[in-house]
Design an enzyme around this catalytic site. Structure first.
Site, PDB file in Angstrom:
ATOM      1  N   LYS A 182       0.747  -3.135   4.681  1.00  0.00           N
ATOM      2  CA  LYS A 182       0.040  -3.904   4.123  1.00  0.00           C
ATOM      3  C   LYS A 182       0.747  -5.070   3.150  1.00  0.00           C
ATOM      4  O   LYS A 182       1.856  -4.131   2.779  1.00  0.00           O
ATOM      5  CB  LYS A 182      -0.780  -2.948   3.326  1.00  0.00           C
ATOM      6  CG  LYS A 182      -2.359  -2.633   3.823  1.00  0.00           C
ATOM      7  CD  LYS A 182      -2.736  -3.188   4.564  1.00  0.00           C
ATOM      8  CE  LYS A 182      -3.993  -4.260   3.597  1.00  0.00           C
ATOM      9  NZ  LYS A 182      -4.863  -2.509   3.111  1.00  0.00           N
TER      10      LYS A 182
ATOM     11  N   SER B  33       1.153  -1.703  -0.029  1.00  0.00           N
ATOM     12  CA  SER B  33      -0.161   0.291   0.150  1.00  0.00           C
ATOM     13  C   SER B  33       1.149   1.688  -0.269  1.00  0.00           C
ATOM     14  O   SER B  33       2.091   1.495   0.792  1.00  0.00           O
ATOM     15  CB  SER B  33      -0.841  -0.147   1.588  1.00  0.00           C
ATOM     16  OG  SER B  33      -1.394   1.057   1.771  1.00  0.00           O
TER      17      SER B  33
ATOM     18  N   TYR C  97     -24.642 -11.891 -43.688  1.00  0.00           N
ATOM     19  CA  TYR C  97     -23.921 -11.158 -43.317  1.00  0.00           C
ATOM     20  C   TYR C  97     -23.886 -10.002 -43.065  1.00  0.00           C
ATOM     21  O   TYR C  97     -24.421  -8.975 -44.046  1.00  0.00           O
ATOM     22  CB  TYR C  97     -22.195 -11.080 -44.248  1.00  0.00           C
ATOM     23  CG  TYR C  97     -21.823 -10.302 -43.744  1.00  0.00           C
ATOM     24  CD1 TYR C  97     -20.536 -10.090 -42.490  1.00  0.00           C
ATOM     25  CD2 TYR C  97     -21.259  -8.838 -44.115  1.00  0.00           C
ATOM     26  CE1 TYR C  97     -19.292  -9.485 -42.189  1.00  0.00           C
ATOM     27  CE2 TYR C  97     -20.236  -8.144 -43.406  1.00  0.00           C
ATOM     28  CZ  TYR C  97     -19.431  -8.828 -42.785  1.00  0.00           C
ATOM     29  OH  TYR C  97     -18.517  -7.783 -41.697  1.00  0.00           O
TER      30      TYR C  97
HETATM   31  N1  ARG Z   1     -13.924  -5.801 -41.882  1.00  0.00           N
HETATM   32  C1  ARG Z   1     -15.029  -7.174 -42.312  1.00  0.00           C
HETATM   33  C2  ARG Z   1     -15.370  -7.529 -41.512  1.00  0.00           C
HETATM   34  O1  ARG Z   1     -15.120  -7.814 -39.991  1.00  0.00           O
HETATM   35  C3  ARG Z   1     -15.024  -7.275 -42.766  1.00  0.00           C
HETATM   36  C4  ARG Z   1     -16.251  -8.354 -44.248  1.00  0.00           C
HETATM   37  C5  ARG Z   1     -16.647  -6.994 -44.929  1.00  0.00           C
HETATM   38  N2  ARG Z   1     -17.853  -7.438 -45.690  1.00  0.00           N
HETATM   39  C6  ARG Z   1     -18.269  -6.903 -46.245  1.00  0.00           C
HETATM   40  N3  ARG Z   1     -19.251  -6.642 -47.309  1.00  0.00           N
HETATM   41  N4  ARG Z   1     -17.674  -5.039 -46.098  1.00  0.00           N
HETATM   42  O2  ARG Z   1     -16.758  -8.384 -40.576  1.00  0.00           O
END
Ligand code: ARG
Length: 463
Positions: free
Chosen positions: A288, A282, A322
């Site tokens: 301590k 401490s 995605y």
């Molecule tokens: N930097 C992006 C990620 O981490 C890569 C994929 C990007 N894909 C896209 N369709 N913009 O997910």
């Protein structure tokens, strides 16, 4: 019309360059460059398959291989120049490759999208992290065994509700954590199977019109299988969530152990000491010595638990397939891996810096009537129903409490007030050693059983 910077991959479609703030906001290269070597590994396998299927020429493949080998060197040596304009690790490497080898570099992305590319990179990264973590967990288990081995006869109070319950050996207590770590190893090993599948070939989301061979890429990368649905392949992050859940459980186990080490090191317990190299002092109180490492482990558990919630939340509203949201998976994953590996590394070492104080443990076990259950069991074995035995012993404990002594310190005629079934063989039963020895079955705290458990554990680790 505004002119586009020529390094913008999709420049043809746009009328103006991306705003500076947006560029910063959307770029991931600052953190996803950590995936660079996995990205190269994935690209090499993809290119090899493209050549095998005659989608690119052998010459193109050779150029790509030569270029990627040089890029790998540049990255390892710290000479690679990362550019925010190129958004992420994938585009940075591809652009550099094209600068180096020309058209062959531009052909690498044939039949591929960053969507299946990034999913592949993360899977490769997590697979390798799991392999590291399993080794570290095993090292932690070895440390636990090495300490436990000397303490099958070291008796401490076992607690429930943090009240003295029944005596156990210190080794038995440590072996509980061995079991937790073993389940952690099993969980990671199982999660690895679902991590170890290939997304490449899914391309953007629907697959690709080139005559690709996904199984070949899987084989080259050591994946056990290919993801069976292209939409799922690019959008699934279950495997990352599962990985983080496994990690959160390890941290939770270590957090519980930390809490115990902190309590045990407090002078109120005085059961152990932790070597100075794992503690700090401490700035104001000269006396301590603080158990900072266990405290930080307990604290860092919150961070990893937080990452699990972050990833679950990241996924919950996403339509197929995605979405850019997924870019946010990386920092929590990287921090989970860093926190967990550093914690395990330091913990396995810290276990070797623990000094056990058997006298203090014993003193604590002798307080709080830890062998009261043994007295009840004794009466049951002499024919009394358990509930009646429980009541008789409760009265005996109250009597001893008033006299401020232990049950074993009561004279025979005093004990016999509570049951005429008691005779002088009771004193062996009321000792701490007697209590331990009596629990002589698989999973019990008898020294013989704990020694067998340690032997089984050693075998498990060796195999
Ligand atoms: N930097 C992006 C990620 O981490 C890569 C994929 C990007 N894909 C896209 N369709 N913009 O997910």
């Amino acid at each position: 019309m505004a002119t586009m910077q020529d390094n913008q991959t999709w420049s043809g479609r746009f009328n103006e360059p991306v705003a500076e703030l947006v560029k910063r906001y959307t770029a991931s290269v600052d953190f996803d460059k950590r995936l660079a070597l996995f990205d190269i590994q994935g690209s090499l396998a993809h290119a090899q398959m493209l050549a095998h299927c005659s989608i690119i020429s052998t010459q193109d493949l050779q150029d790509i291989q030569r270029g990627l080998a040089q890029i790998e060197n540049e990255i390892i040596n710290g000479d690679f120049v990362w550019s925010l304009d190129l958004e992420d690790v994938h585009l940075n490497i591809e652009k550099r490759l094209t600068t180096m080898v020309g058209d062959a570099g531009k052909r690498l992305h044939t039949g591929r999208s960053r969507n299946d590319q990034v999913a592949t990179d993360i899977r490769l990264y997590l697979r390798s992290s799991i392999d590291d973590i399993v080794l570290l967990l095993k090292a932690m288990q070895t440390s636990l065994l090495n300490l436990a081995q000397h303490h099958t006869h070291t008796i401490m109070p076992g607690f429930t509700h943090l009240q003295v319950a029944q005596p156990v050996s210190f080794a038995h207590h440590l072996m509980a954590y061995f079991e937790m770590c073993q389940r952690d190893v099993e969980r990671f090993t199982d999660a690895r199977k679902r991590v170890n599948r290939l997304p490449l070939g899914a391309a953007a989301l629907a697959g690709t019109s080139y005559p690709i061979k996904r199984e070949l890429v899987a084989e080259l990368l050591g994946f056990e299988a290919v993801c069976q649905n292209s939409l799922d392949a690019v959008s699934d992050r279950d495997f990352a969530i599962e990985f983080t859940a496994c990690s959160a459980l390890v941290m939770t186990h270590l957090s519980r152990l930390s809490e115990e080490l902190i309590l045990w090191m407090s002078p109120r317990f005085g059961f152990i000491d932790i070597a100075d190299r794992f503690c700090t002092g401490s700035s104001i109180m000269p006396q301590k010595k603080n158990p900072d490492v266990p405290e930080l482990v307990r604290g860092k558990t919150g961070r990893v638990n937080g990452h699990l919630v972050a990833l679950l939340t990241l996924m919950k509203g996403q339509p197929l397939a995605y979405n850019k949201d997924n870019q946010e998976d990386k920092e929590p994953l990287f921090d989970t891996v860093d926190t967990l590996t550093q914690t395990l590394r330091i913990y396995a070492d810290m276990m070797t810096g623990i000094t056990v104080k058997p006298e203090a443990m014993r003193r604590a076990a002798l307080q709080g009537y830890a062998t009261a259950t043994d007295l009840a069991d004794y009466l049951v074995k002499k024919g009394l129903p358990f509930r009646d035995a429980h009541e008789a012993v409760a009265l005996a404990v109250r009597y001893a409490e008033q006299k401020n002594c232990d049950l074993a310190e009561l004279k025979l005629d005093e004990l016999q007030q509570f049951s005429s079934l008691i005779s002088d063989d009771i004193y062996a039963v009321l000792t701490l050693e007697g209590s331990l020895a009596a629990r002589n079955h698989t999973g019990g705290t008898a020294p013989q059983q704990v020694e067998a458990a340690i032997a089984r554990a050693r075998k498990l680790l060796a195999g």
